[in-house]
Design a protein around this motif. Structure first.
Motif, short mmCIF file in Angstrom:
data_model
loop_
_atom_site.label_atom_id
_atom_site.label_comp_id
_atom_site.label_asym_id
_atom_site.label_seq_id
_atom_site.Cartn_x
_atom_site.Cartn_y
_atom_site.Cartn_z
N GLY A 130 -5.71 5.50 18.33
CA GLY A 130 -4.54 4.63 19.08
C GLY A 130 -3.89 4.37 18.18
N ASN A 131 -2.39 4.35 19.20
CA ASN A 131 -0.56 4.24 18.69
C ASN A 131 -0.53 3.07 19.29
OD1 ASN A 131 1.46 5.60 17.91
ND2 ASN A 131 1.59 5.90 19.56
N LEU A 132 -0.01 2.48 18.46
CA LEU A 132 0.79 0.92 17.98
C LEU A 132 2.03 1.05 19.12
CD1 LEU A 132 0.37 -1.88 18.36
CD2 LEU A 132 0.99 -1.98 15.89
N LEU A 133 1.55 1.42 20.36
CA LEU A 133 3.53 1.45 21.18
C LEU A 133 4.11 -0.17 20.90
CD1 LEU A 133 3.09 3.17 24.30
CD2 LEU A 133 3.41 3.86 22.02
N ASP A 134 3.65 -1.04 21.64
CA ASP A 134 3.82 -2.60 21.05
C ASP A 134 3.89 -3.41 20.62
OD1 ASP A 134 5.10 -4.89 22.97
OD2 ASP A 134 3.34 -5.00 23.79
N PRO A 135 5.08 -4.22 19.40
CA PRO A 135 4.28 -4.24 18.65
C PRO A 135 3.81 -6.13 18.41
CG PRO A 135 6.19 -4.01 17.44
CD PRO A 135 6.29 -3.17 19.62
N GLY A 136 3.86 -6.63 19.83
CA GLY A 136 3.75 -7.58 20.54
C GLY A 136 2.06 -7.79 20.85
N PHE A 137 1.36 -6.26 20.59
CA PHE A 137 0.01 -5.83 21.27
C PHE A 137 -0.66 -6.31 20.02
CE2 PHE A 137 -3.47 -3.28 22.17
CZ PHE A 137 -4.04 -4.10 23.31
N SER A 138 -0.46 -6.69 19.34
CA SER A 138 -0.71 -6.70 17.73
C SER A 138 -0.41 -8.17 16.75
CB SER A 138 -0.84 -5.86 16.52
OG SER A 138 0.66 -5.15 16.50
N ALA A 139 -0.26 -8.47 17.43
CA ALA A 139 0.71 -9.97 17.35
C ALA A 139 -0.61 -11.08 16.67
CB ALA A 139 2.03 -10.90 18.06
N ASP A 140 -1.07 -10.76 17.44
CA ASP A 140 -2.63 -12.19 17.62
C ASP A 140 -3.60 -10.71 16.53
OD1 ASP A 140 -4.65 -12.96 17.76
OD2 ASP A 140 -4.34 -14.17 19.44
N GLU A 141 -3.91 -10.98 15.67
CA GLU A 141 -4.88 -9.99 14.81
C GLU A 141 -5.97 -10.40 15.74
OE1 GLU A 141 -4.77 -10.28 10.59
OE2 GLU A 141 -2.41 -10.78 10.73
N ALA A 142 -6.79 -11.93 15.83
CA ALA A 142 -7.37 -12.05 16.82
C ALA A 142 -8.24 -10.81 17.49
CB ALA A 142 -8.34 -12.98 16.01
N LEU A 143 -6.95 -11.03 18.61
CA LEU A 143 -7.38 -10.47 20.06
C LEU A 143 -6.78 -8.89 19.51
CD1 LEU A 143 -7.18 -10.95 23.11
CD2 LEU A 143 -4.86 -11.65 22.40
N TYR A 144 -6.07 -8.65 18.85
CA TYR A 144 -5.85 -7.63 18.90
C TYR A 144 -7.27 -6.63 18.07
CZ TYR A 144 -3.94 -3.18 16.38
OH TYR A 144 -3.11 -1.56 16.12
N LYS A 145 -8.04 -7.26 17.50
CA LYS A 145 -9.37 -6.46 17.35
C LYS A 145 -10.57 -6.20 18.22
CE LYS A 145 -13.27 -7.47 13.19
NZ LYS A 145 -13.98 -7.23 14.35
N GLU A 146 -9.93 -7.59 18.81
CA GLU A 146 -10.97 -7.74 20.04
C GLU A 146 -10.48 -6.57 20.81
OE1 GLU A 146 -10.69 -11.25 22.16
OE2 GLU A 146 -11.63 -12.61 20.16
N ASN A 147 -9.44 -6.42 21.04
CA ASN A 147 -8.74 -5.36 22.62
C ASN A 147 -9.42 -3.52 21.42
OD1 ASN A 147 -7.41 -6.13 24.56
ND2 ASN A 147 -5.44 -6.75 22.62
#
Length: 236
Positions: A178-195
């Motif tokens: 996984g390569n983080l392109l959009d910082p907003g995608f990881s803004a919600d830590e719980a949602l990021y982990k779910e993804n």
């Protein structure tokens, strides 16, 4: 090739981070004391230099290749327009062909290197010509595939579709990054982990690491920093 590790690197889309991850895997191998070779068989979007056309992605792979080799070995087909490779080749009066490309790479693949990565172009179904795809090179060489997932909105769909296409072509998914392109995608830590948990659950290969946003602008430094977040696939 039984005593060496050869992989084809593909991505969920253009700019998913294939070069960063491929270079970082090579850097990881070098830190582990291994010899390396990074290949970019076909590259468009090259810059004219005194030495000839040069591609930034190929140069990044070249930086992490040890022992060093010449540019033509790493990137035998270089085209200036930043467009689909088969169209760039047409404009240059050249037709890319799977058999010819395989033969061109053969000497490089016969080199005694511990880790060899071959970076594709764009996503899995990028055309090589009107009736062949670049991904068929991986099939022809029977290479396990490492998938780079550009972490952004929509990546779950792109990742699973790509993994399904790789499987349909009869190839093994050796792992994904996984390569983080959009910082907003990881803004919600719980949602990021779910993804990430979802990707881990649906993709058939193991996760080889998650690369955060890397601040360094020098490709060599970016690769070395990204290497800290990666591990190499396990070879049976």
């Amino acid at each position: 090739m039984s005593n060496m590790r050869h992989y084809f690197i593909t991505g969920t889309d253009t700019d998913a981070g294939k070069t960063l991850v491929a270079s970082a895997l090579l850097a990881r191998a070098r830190l582990d004391g291994l010899t390396t070779l990074g290949l970019k068989p076909v590259a468009s979007g090259c810059e004219a230099t005194a030495e000839g056309l040069r591609n930034a992605d190929a140069l990044s792979l070249m930086d992490q290749t040890y022992p060093a080799t010449d540019y033509a070995t790493i990137n035998p087909h270089a085209f200036e327009p930043a467009i689909a490779p088969h169209l760039a080749a047409q404009r240059a009066g050249c037709k890319l062909d799977l058999e010819q490309l395989t033969q061109t790479l053969k000497p490089a693949l016969e080199q005694a290197r511990d880790l060899v990565v071959i970076e594709g172009a764009g996503g899995w179904r990028v055309p090589l010509n009107t009736n062949q795809y670049l991904a068929e090179l991986a099939s022809r060489l029977e290479l396990p595939v490492i998938l780079v997932v550009g972490l952004k909105l929509g990546c779950l769909n792109h990742a699973q579709l790509t993994a399904e296409a790789i499987k349909a072509d009869g190839l093994e998914l050796a792992g994904w990054v996984g390569n983080l392109l959009d910082p907003g995608f990881s803004a919600d830590e719980a949602l990021y982990k779910e993804n990430l948990d979802h990707l881990t659950g649906v993709l058939p290969g193991p996760c080889l690491g998650i690369v955060p946003r890397i601040s360094a602008t020098c490709p060599c430094e970016r690769a070395k920093k990204a290497a800290d977040y990666l591990h190499l696939p396990i070879i049976d």
